[in-house]
Write a protein that holds these residues in place. Structure first.
Motif, mmCIF file in Angstrom:
data_model
loop_
_atom_site.group_PDB
_atom_site.id
_atom_site.type_symbol
_atom_site.label_atom_id
_atom_site.label_comp_id
_atom_site.label_asym_id
_atom_site.label_seq_id
_atom_site.Cartn_x
_atom_site.Cartn_y
_atom_site.Cartn_z
ATOM 1 N N LEU A 1 0.827 -1.213 0.000
ATOM 2 C CA LEU A 1 0.000 0.000 0.000
ATOM 3 C C LEU A 1 0.854 1.253 0.000
ATOM 4 C CD1 LEU A 1 -2.813 -0.913 2.597
ATOM 5 C CD2 LEU A 1 -2.701 -1.425 0.164
ATOM 6 N N SER A 2 0.306 2.318 -0.554
ATOM 7 C CA SER A 2 0.993 3.612 -0.528
ATOM 8 C C SER A 2 0.886 4.194 0.880
ATOM 9 C CB SER A 2 0.331 4.573 -1.517
ATOM 10 O OG SER A 2 -0.983 4.858 -1.061
ATOM 11 N N GLU A 3 1.673 5.247 1.149
ATOM 12 C CA GLU A 3 1.606 5.900 2.475
ATOM 13 C C GLU A 3 0.183 6.401 2.753
ATOM 14 O OE1 GLU A 3 4.715 8.801 4.007
ATOM 15 O OE2 GLU A 3 2.999 10.131 3.686
ATOM 16 N N LYS A 4 -0.441 6.964 1.715
ATOM 17 C CA LYS A 4 -1.811 7.472 1.893
ATOM 18 C C LYS A 4 -2.779 6.332 2.243
ATOM 19 C CE LYS A 4 -5.470 9.444 -0.920
ATOM 20 N NZ LYS A 4 -5.837 10.071 -2.183
ATOM 21 N N GLU A 5 -2.653 5.217 1.543
ATOM 22 C CA GLU A 5 -3.549 4.080 1.817
ATOM 23 C C GLU A 5 -3.312 3.515 3.220
ATOM 24 O OE1 GLU A 5 -4.178 2.162 -2.641
ATOM 25 O OE2 GLU A 5 -2.220 1.928 -1.666
ATOM 26 N N HIS B 1 -0.441 13.424 6.124
ATOM 27 C CA HIS B 1 0.743 13.535 5.277
ATOM 28 C C HIS B 1 1.776 14.398 5.993
ATOM 29 C CE1 HIS B 1 -0.253 17.689 4.017
ATOM 30 N NE2 HIS B 1 -1.479 17.274 4.251
#
Ligand code: DP6
Length: 326
Positions: free
Chosen positions: A124-128, A163
């Motif tokens: 997963l991405s940092e946002k996810e 973020h």
């Protein structure tokens, strides 16, 4: 597959108190925090076909059945997303000692999110990851990105995530966590959030926060510590005024908490640049710049009632590590 993640606890400068959606843990307002270098959770997750249920072990801690269920439910949600069927063995350990009253849900759910998704093969991405961690515990979404972190409140699950707005090296702040209580809180933060609207001060807080946010971010960007510290301290008092005027009222401080608050005000009148903030507990986060750390530590060491002090620098967010807990 086995994976271990390390995630920091974080201290909120602009607080998250109250939700617009309880189930999705959407916050009523955006919040801003710093990750703490010395207060962290390590979590190892291994998926195994030989298990017929999830096994959760908290090293050195006694955890209530309710808390264990919260973790198992969260793990189940990640499992259904991953599509794998095998159960998991989870072991988790905090850097801060048991019974010190430090909230571990932020670092705990952030570490679990990263370790479990990696062990289950989800990249997963940092946002996810931040969105997912938020579903475990709101403040956990701020322990995913590095350094100084903004959690945008958003309006949906996909738009409510944290973020990084500055790397840990941006500002050499210190958070001296003064542990003054060894008891667990009687009312969980989740139950506390649910009562915010019973406070007559709540609506006022909501209208005034946009202005606090922009003033705080301005002082932060300018690295104006006197201004920043004062705004952070006022914001903490504003949240506690709401907490204390909720029904039932939430009064988290003890006599050492208020003694420390008084001392810090006094030290400032003598020209010492030191401020404080307090979350949902009695422990006091004493804030200063690193250049003034030894002066502030000297003053704190002269006081009685503090059980332990942990000096935190800004730190990176959740990341995978190579040493496993089993
Ligand atoms: C006072 O993140 O613990 O520390 O989303 O219900 O798990 P849940 O709440 P939680 O709330 C933290 C509240 C706070 C302020 C903050 O960290 O911003």
């Amino acid at each position: 597959m086995k994976c271990t993640a390390k995630a920091p606890a974080n201290i909120a400068f602009l607080k998250y108190w109250g939700k617009s959606d309880d189930l999705l843990r959407l916050p009523a307002n955006s919040s801003f925090s710093m990750n703490l270098s010395e207060a962290f959770t390590l979590t190892t997750v291994e998926c195994s076909d030989s298990l017929n249920r999830d096994v959760i072990e908290f090293e050195g801690e006694t955890v209530s059945e309710k808390e264990t269920h919260r973790v198992i439910g969260f793990l189940g949600a990640i499992r259904s997303r991953s599509g794998i069927r095998s159960f998991s063995h989870v072991r988790t350990k905090n850097s801060f000692p048991k019974g010190t009253g430090i909230a571990s849900s932020a670092s705990g759910f952030a570490a679990l999110t990263l370790a479990a998704t990696s062990a289950m093969g989800l990249a997963l991405s940092e946002k996810e990851l931040s969105i997912l961690a938020r579903l475990g515990s709101g403040s956990a979404c701020r322990s995913i990105p590095d350094g100084f972190v903004m959690w945008e409140k958003g309006t949906t699950s996909e738009t409510s995530f944290a973020h990084s707005i500055a790397q840990p090296t941006f500002w050499d702040l210190r958070d001296i966590l003064c542990i003054v209580d060894s008891c667990m809180k009687k009312i969980s933060t989740t139950d506390g959030h649910a009562g915010v609207k019973t406070s007559p001060l709540w609506e006022e807080r909501m209208t005034h926060l946009a202005q606090v946010e922009s003033a705080m971010l301005h002082a932060f960007t300018e690295k104006n510590f006197s201004l920043f510290g004062q705004i952070v301290e006022d914001e903490c008092m504003n949240m506690h005024a709401v907490m204390q005027s909720q029904s039932p009222p939430l009064y988290y401080w003890n006599e050492t908490t208020t003694m420390l608050m008084d001392k810090i005000h006094g030290w400032r009148t003598e020209g010492i640049e030191v401020y404080y903030t307090i979350d949902a507990g009695a422990n006091v986060h004493v804030l200063c710049e690193s250049k003034n750390l030894s002066q502030v530590m000297h003053l704190l060491q002269g006081l009685s009632g503090i059980l332990k002090m942990v000096i935190n620098a800004p730190s990176k967010g959740a990341h995978v590590v190579n040493e496993h807990l089993f």
